[in-house]
Scaffold this motif. Structure first.
Motif, PDB file in Angstrom:
ATOM      1  N   PHE A  73       1.487   6.208  -7.157  1.00 54.37           N
ATOM      2  CA  PHE A  73       0.356   6.977  -7.679  1.00 54.37           C
ATOM      3  C   PHE A  73       0.606   8.469  -7.534  1.00 54.37           C
ATOM      4  CE2 PHE A  73      -2.712   3.305  -7.494  1.00 54.37           C
ATOM      5  CZ  PHE A  73      -2.982   3.365  -8.844  1.00 54.37           C
ATOM      6  N   PHE A  74       1.176   8.850  -6.386  1.00 55.11           N
ATOM      7  CA  PHE A  74       1.427  10.266  -6.153  1.00 55.11           C
ATOM      8  C   PHE A  74       2.406  10.819  -7.182  1.00 55.11           C
ATOM      9  CE2 PHE A  74       3.809  13.746  -4.245  1.00 55.11           C
ATOM     10  CZ  PHE A  74       2.778  14.581  -3.852  1.00 55.11           C
TER      11      PHE A  74
ATOM     12  N   ARG B 257       0.830  -1.207   0.000  1.00 51.29           N
ATOM     13  CA  ARG B 257       0.000   0.000   0.000  1.00 51.29           C
ATOM     14  C   ARG B 257       0.863   1.255   0.000  1.00 51.29           C
ATOM     15  NH1 ARG B 257      -5.179  -1.176   0.205  1.00 51.29           N
ATOM     16  NH2 ARG B 257      -5.816  -3.134   1.158  1.00 51.29           N
TER      17      ARG B 257
ATOM     18  N   LEU C  26      -4.411  19.346 -10.379  1.00 54.48           N
ATOM     19  CA  LEU C  26      -3.805  18.476 -11.395  1.00 54.48           C
ATOM     20  C   LEU C  26      -3.516  17.099 -10.817  1.00 54.48           C
ATOM     21  CD1 LEU C  26      -2.344  19.008 -14.357  1.00 54.48           C
ATOM     22  CD2 LEU C  26      -0.331  18.581 -13.017  1.00 54.48           C
ATOM     23  N   LEU C  27      -2.951  17.109  -9.600  1.00 56.56           N
ATOM     24  CA  LEU C  27      -2.626  15.855  -8.923  1.00 56.56           C
ATOM     25  C   LEU C  27      -3.887  15.007  -8.729  1.00 56.56           C
ATOM     26  CD1 LEU C  27      -0.019  14.844  -7.065  1.00 56.56           C
ATOM     27  CD2 LEU C  27      -1.699  15.165  -5.311  1.00 56.56           C
TER      28      LEU C  27
ATOM     29  N   ILE D  62       3.394   9.533 -10.112  1.00 53.00           N
ATOM     30  CA  ILE D  62       2.962   9.454 -11.506  1.00 53.00           C
ATOM     31  C   ILE D  62       2.033  10.622 -11.796  1.00 53.00           C
ATOM     32  CG2 ILE D  62       1.510   8.112 -13.087  1.00 53.00           C
ATOM     33  CD1 ILE D  62       2.769   5.613 -11.884  1.00 53.00           C
ATOM     34  N   ALA D  63       1.339  11.084 -10.770  1.00 55.78           N
ATOM     35  CA  ALA D  63       0.352  12.142 -10.972  1.00 55.78           C
ATOM     36  C   ALA D  63       0.941  13.544 -10.915  1.00 55.78           C
ATOM     37  CB  ALA D  63      -0.763  12.006  -9.939  1.00 55.78           C
ATOM     38  N   THR D  64       2.236  13.664 -10.673  1.00 54.98           N
ATOM     39  CA  THR D  64       2.811  15.013 -10.561  1.00 54.98           C
ATOM     40  C   THR D  64       3.776  15.277 -11.708  1.00 54.98           C
ATOM     41  OG1 THR D  64       3.466  13.984  -8.490  1.00 54.98           O
ATOM     42  CG2 THR D  64       3.158  16.337  -8.475  1.00 54.98           C
TER      43      THR D  64
ATOM     44  N   ARG E 127       5.206   0.414 -10.785  1.00 56.31           N
ATOM     45  CA  ARG E 127       3.810   0.149 -11.167  1.00 56.31           C
ATOM     46  C   ARG E 127       3.754  -0.958 -12.219  1.00 56.31           C
ATOM     47  NH1 ARG E 127       0.548  -0.017  -8.154  1.00 56.31           N
ATOM     48  NH2 ARG E 127      -1.515  -0.154  -8.997  1.00 56.31           N
ATOM     49  N   TYR E 128       4.569  -0.814 -13.253  1.00 56.32           N
ATOM     50  CA  TYR E 128       4.570  -1.805 -14.318  1.00 56.32           C
ATOM     51  C   TYR E 128       5.080  -3.150 -13.819  1.00 56.32           C
ATOM     52  CZ  TYR E 128       3.100   0.682 -18.480  1.00 56.32           C
ATOM     53  OH  TYR E 128       2.356   1.325 -19.427  1.00 56.32           O
TER      54      TYR E 128
ATOM     55  N   VAL F 181      -4.076  -0.559 -18.400  1.00 56.79           N
ATOM     56  CA  VAL F 181      -3.027   0.097 -17.630  1.00 56.79           C
ATOM     57  C   VAL F 181      -2.397   1.204 -18.469  1.00 56.79           C
ATOM     58  CG1 VAL F 181      -0.790  -0.204 -16.530  1.00 56.79           C
ATOM     59  CG2 VAL F 181      -2.550  -1.905 -16.208  1.00 56.79           C
TER      60      VAL F 181
ATOM     61  N   ILE G 191      -0.162  15.611 -17.972  1.00 55.05           N
ATOM     62  CA  ILE G 191       1.128  16.118 -17.516  1.00 55.05           C
ATOM     63  C   ILE G 191       1.931  16.692 -18.679  1.00 55.05           C
ATOM     64  CG2 ILE G 191       3.338  15.383 -16.564  1.00 55.05           C
ATOM     65  CD1 ILE G 191       1.729  13.517 -14.736  1.00 55.05           C
TER      66      ILE G 191
ATOM     67  N   LEU H 239      -2.429   5.222 -17.607  1.00 51.78           N
ATOM     68  CA  LEU H 239      -1.141   5.910 -17.458  1.00 51.78           C
ATOM     69  C   LEU H 239      -0.969   6.969 -18.539  1.00 51.78           C
ATOM     70  CD1 LEU H 239       1.370   3.119 -16.422  1.00 51.78           C
ATOM     71  CD2 LEU H 239       0.654   5.077 -15.092  1.00 51.78           C
TER      72      LEU H 239
ATOM     73  N   VAL I 223      -5.322  13.528 -12.104  1.00 53.62           N
ATOM     74  CA  VAL I 223      -4.515  12.422 -12.625  1.00 53.62           C
ATOM     75  C   VAL I 223      -4.639  11.197 -11.722  1.00 53.62           C
ATOM     76  CG1 VAL I 223      -2.183  11.701 -13.186  1.00 53.62           C
ATOM     77  CG2 VAL I 223      -2.901  13.989 -13.725  1.00 53.62           C
ATOM     78  N   LEU I 224      -4.624  11.457 -10.412  1.00 57.54           N
ATOM     79  CA  LEU I 224      -4.739  10.381  -9.440  1.00 57.54           C
ATOM     80  C   LEU I 224      -6.056   9.634  -9.623  1.00 57.54           C
ATOM     81  CD1 LEU I 224      -2.873   9.535  -7.197  1.00 57.54           C
ATOM     82  CD2 LEU I 224      -4.164  10.912  -5.611  1.00 57.54           C
TER      83      LEU I 224
ATOM     84  N   ALA J 247      -2.990  10.026 -17.871  1.00 57.41           N
ATOM     85  CA  ALA J 247      -2.262  10.823 -16.892  1.00 57.41           C
ATOM     86  C   ALA J 247      -1.118  11.557 -17.579  1.00 57.41           C
ATOM     87  CB  ALA J 247      -1.730   9.923 -15.793  1.00 57.41           C
TER      88      ALA J 247
ATOM     89  N   ASN K 245      -6.006   7.351 -12.575  1.00 57.26           N
ATOM     90  CA  ASN K 245      -5.188   6.168 -12.319  1.00 57.26           C
ATOM     91  C   ASN K 245      -5.894   5.172 -11.412  1.00 57.26           C
ATOM     92  OD1 ASN K 245      -2.979   6.620 -13.900  1.00 57.26           O
ATOM     93  ND2 ASN K 245      -1.912   7.822 -12.363  1.00 57.26           N
TER      94      ASN K 245
ATOM     95  N   TYR L  80       7.049   4.948 -11.856  1.00 54.66           N
ATOM     96  CA  TYR L  80       6.635   4.400 -13.142  1.00 54.66           C
ATOM     97  C   TYR L  80       7.016   2.920 -13.260  1.00 54.66           C
ATOM     98  CZ  TYR L  80       5.934   4.950 -18.206  1.00 54.66           C
ATOM     99  OH  TYR L  80       5.497   4.870 -19.487  1.00 54.66           O
TER     100      TYR L  80
END
Lengths: 327, 314
Positions: free
Chosen positions: A140-141, A133, B287-288, A143-145, A212-213, B231, B242, B235, B291-292, B238, B295, A209
């Motif tokens: 996730f954090f 977790r 933005l975070l 990848i989202a920034t 995750r994969y 997946v 970005i 991704l 995207v989150l 996202a 995902n 990245y």
């Protein structure tokens, strides 16, 4: 396998040439070096402008293929990458900029790939436990920034760390302190201090990245029959996972590895820009803004070679891991 | 499975007609129903979906409810911090309301993502499927083309293409540009999946039964590669958001004076980060979250498609 790899290598060399050619042609069609001379006061005589542009090999009135032949000829025969649109030799800057970028790219990508794969494997094995977790939330954090957002956050973080310690531990501009008098080890410490934040800003995203994969690939494998068979014939769970599972789960990662270097070269541009590193990425953006064809082609050549080396490495990994793949 | 379903449907169709009461009514669920059911029961995925729907409402219904227009410039309220009267999230240096800006930005970013997926997914899937399934010269030709485009750095291609649009880049244009160059990695992923999938027994069986190539690709291979496809889609969605933000940060993204995007707000915010931090944090956090949430939805869908990876092992 040797023949297969040799074939791939030959392929890649051709691709480097074609990619550079493409970049040169696309840049020539889209960029307008003439604009450097426009808006000057007093305006330079037209004949002088033409002469200068021709001398630098970027005059759009000369035939494109001829200019390209001159440029690539210089590169291949003399290792001469030509001149910038302001008349400086590209070779003067190329070496230092390439070293700056490579330091960042190689370190960032190795840390990113290795730690990322490990984190992914751990995450898959400890599925739905606290470790998994935590790693999942982390990836996730990040990848989202966007890189530049992380980089600015890191900069703020470094400021407060420096305040807390009371001296500058983490540097956030440039890759070394100019005119530093500190002996060999002092220089090393200084450069490492400069390297930490930019490398982190690259590696954090890469780890997210890759993990995750790798987690997905590993989960697919963990539920497969051959792993159960391996356990049934008497292997311990651990041995089955690492000898049979990981090997299979790494195969899709080989493709990803090659691709990630492309995105990395892009990501490094932002890192270089924010941390004030004068590397290839920064050069590229600057040269497109200043309509500099030769520099764009040079940077592309550098990036192409870098990506193709990693593509070739991916092929080697492919061939080693999976003899079934008939490429 | 399909047989059971057909049988039940037949029973259901004839059931009420001739009035036969059945003691047990076993309802068969189609594959799709099962997947939807699994997704609905997945907390993480549903959280993502709820957040995403809230963001949709925020972007598309928000401006109607909120009333303030982002285009309104108030010279009396420049750079006011969050919480000021009439400016819940503060304003920028020319007195535009940040909350209204975020609504429009979310709207535009979602639009860009939709365009991107609509262009990149079919192209990448098709190229990768053809290359991986047929191998030989099809593979060589297609993959060399992919390699070729991949060797010129994406950033160079995007900037050069974008620079040709000058000062009129709208979210529409940026979405199309991103889509046109966003399918390359998908093609490689699909190809490598197909390379190993085509050697599987069920494909051989399908061949032996005389299935056409098209049937094998669409009915056997793509459903089995669906996990990685989804997946990728999440991704990549996202990444598209970005990438838009990054392009805009470098000055080659959305730059039309009358249009905005989340990326534009974030990159404007980076310049103002030390003096007006709210312009940096609020767009960045939005933005975070966007995207989150995408995902998380993807993760939920993945688990729904592939229950073997769920906590309880069958």
């Amino acid at each position: 396998m040797g023949r297969f790899l040799l074939k791939r290598l030959a392929n890649y060399v051709v691709l480097v040439v074609v990619a550079t050619t493409l970049a040169y042609i696309v840049a020539s069609l889209a960029l307008n070096p003439r604009s450097t001379y426009e808006g000057r006061n007093p305006p330079p005589p037209a004949a002088v402008v033409e002469q200068q542009l021709t001398a630098y090999g970027v005059n759009d009135k000369d035939p494109l293929l001829g200019r390209y032949a001159d440029w690539i000829g210089g590169v291949v025969l003399h290792g001469d990458f030509g001149q910038t649109v302001r008349g400086q030799d590209i070779n003067d800057q190329l070496g230092s900029r390439a070293l700056v970028s490579l330091r960042l790219l190689v370190l960032g990508s190795i840390i990113g790939a290795v730690v990322g794969v490990l984190a992914g494997v751990v995450s898959a094995i400890k599925k739905y436990k606290v470790t998994d977790r935590a790693i999942t939330a982390y990836s996730f954090f990040f990848i989202a920034t966007p890189v530049f957002f992380t980089a600015v956050l890191l900069k703020f973080g470094a400021l407060s760390v420096n305040d807390a310690v009371g001296s500058t531990v983490l540097y956030y501009t440039g890759y070394e302190t100019p005119n530093l008098q500190a002996g060999f080890w002092g220089h090393v410490a200084d450069q490492v201090g400069h390297l930490i934040l930019p490398t982190l800003s690259i590696a954090l995203g890469q780890i997210a990245y890759f993990s995750r994969y790798q987690r997905n690939a590993m989960l697919d494998v963990m539920n497969s029959d051959f792993l159960r068979t391996a356990e049934a014939k008497g292997l311990t769970r651990r041995k089955a996972l690492y000898k049979h599972g990981l090997r299979t789960a790494l195969i899709p990662m080989a493709t990803l590895l090659a691709y990630s270097f492309g995105t990395l070269a892009v990501g490094a541009t932002f890192t270089e820009k924010i941390f004030g590193w004068h590397g290839m990425g920064e050069w590229l953006v600057d040269s497109i803004t200043s309509q500099d064809i030769n520099v764009v082609a040079t940077v592309t050549l550098f990036t192409a070679v870098f990506i193709l080396i990693s593509g070739f490495l991916a092929d080697v990994i492919y061939a080693v891991l999976d003899p079934r793949v008939r490429v | 499975m399909t047989t059971t379903q057909a049988a039940t449907e037949a029973a259901g169709a004839t059931g009420p007609g001739n009035g036969v009461e059945r003691e047990f009514t076993v309802k068969a669920r189609s594959q799709r129903q099962q997947i939807v059911r699994r997704f609905v029961r997945n907390k993480v995925g549903m959280t993502g979906l709820v957040v995403f729907l809230l963001l949709l409402a925020f972007g598309f219904l928000g401006p109607l409810v909120y009333g303030t227009s982002y285009a309104t410039q108030n010279s009396g309220a420049q750079s006011v911090p969050p919480g000021s009267a009439g400016y819940p999230l503060g304003s920028d240096e020319i007195g535009r309301d940040l909350l209204a800006g975020l609504m429009i930005g979310v709207q535009r970013s979602l639009f860009i993502v939709l365009l991107f997926i609509a262009i990149a997914l079919p192209v990448g899937l098709l190229v990768g499927a053809l290359a991986g399934y047929f191998g030989r010269w099809v593979d060589s030709v297609l993959m060399r083309i992919v390699d070729l485009i991949l060797t010129v750095p994406l950033l160079v291609v995007l900037i050069v293409v974008a620079s040709n649009f000058g000062d009129a880049r709208t979210p529409l244009g940026v979405g199309i540009i991103l889509g046109l160059f966003g399918w390359l990695d998908l093609a490689r992923i699909v190809r490598s999946q197909f390379l190993s999938l085509r050697e599987k027994e069920y494909v051989e069986a399908a061949h032996a039964l005389g299935a056409s190539n098209r049937r094998i690709i669409f009915k056997h291979l793509i459903p089995n590669a669906l996990g990685s496809l989804i997946v990728w889609t999440t991704l990549a969605a996202a990444t598209a958001i970005i990438l838009e933000a990054s392009l805009t940060y470098l000055g080659f993204g959305v730059n039309n004076p009358s249009s905005t995007s989340l990326g534009r707000l974030v990159s404007d915010g980076v310049q103002a980060a030390s003096t007006r931090p709210w312009l940096f944090y609020f767009p960045g956090i939005t933005l975070l979250i966007i995207v989150l949430s995408i995902n998380l939805i993807g993760d939920g869908i993945r688990d729904a498609f592939d229950p073997s990876n769920r906590r309880v092992r069958a």
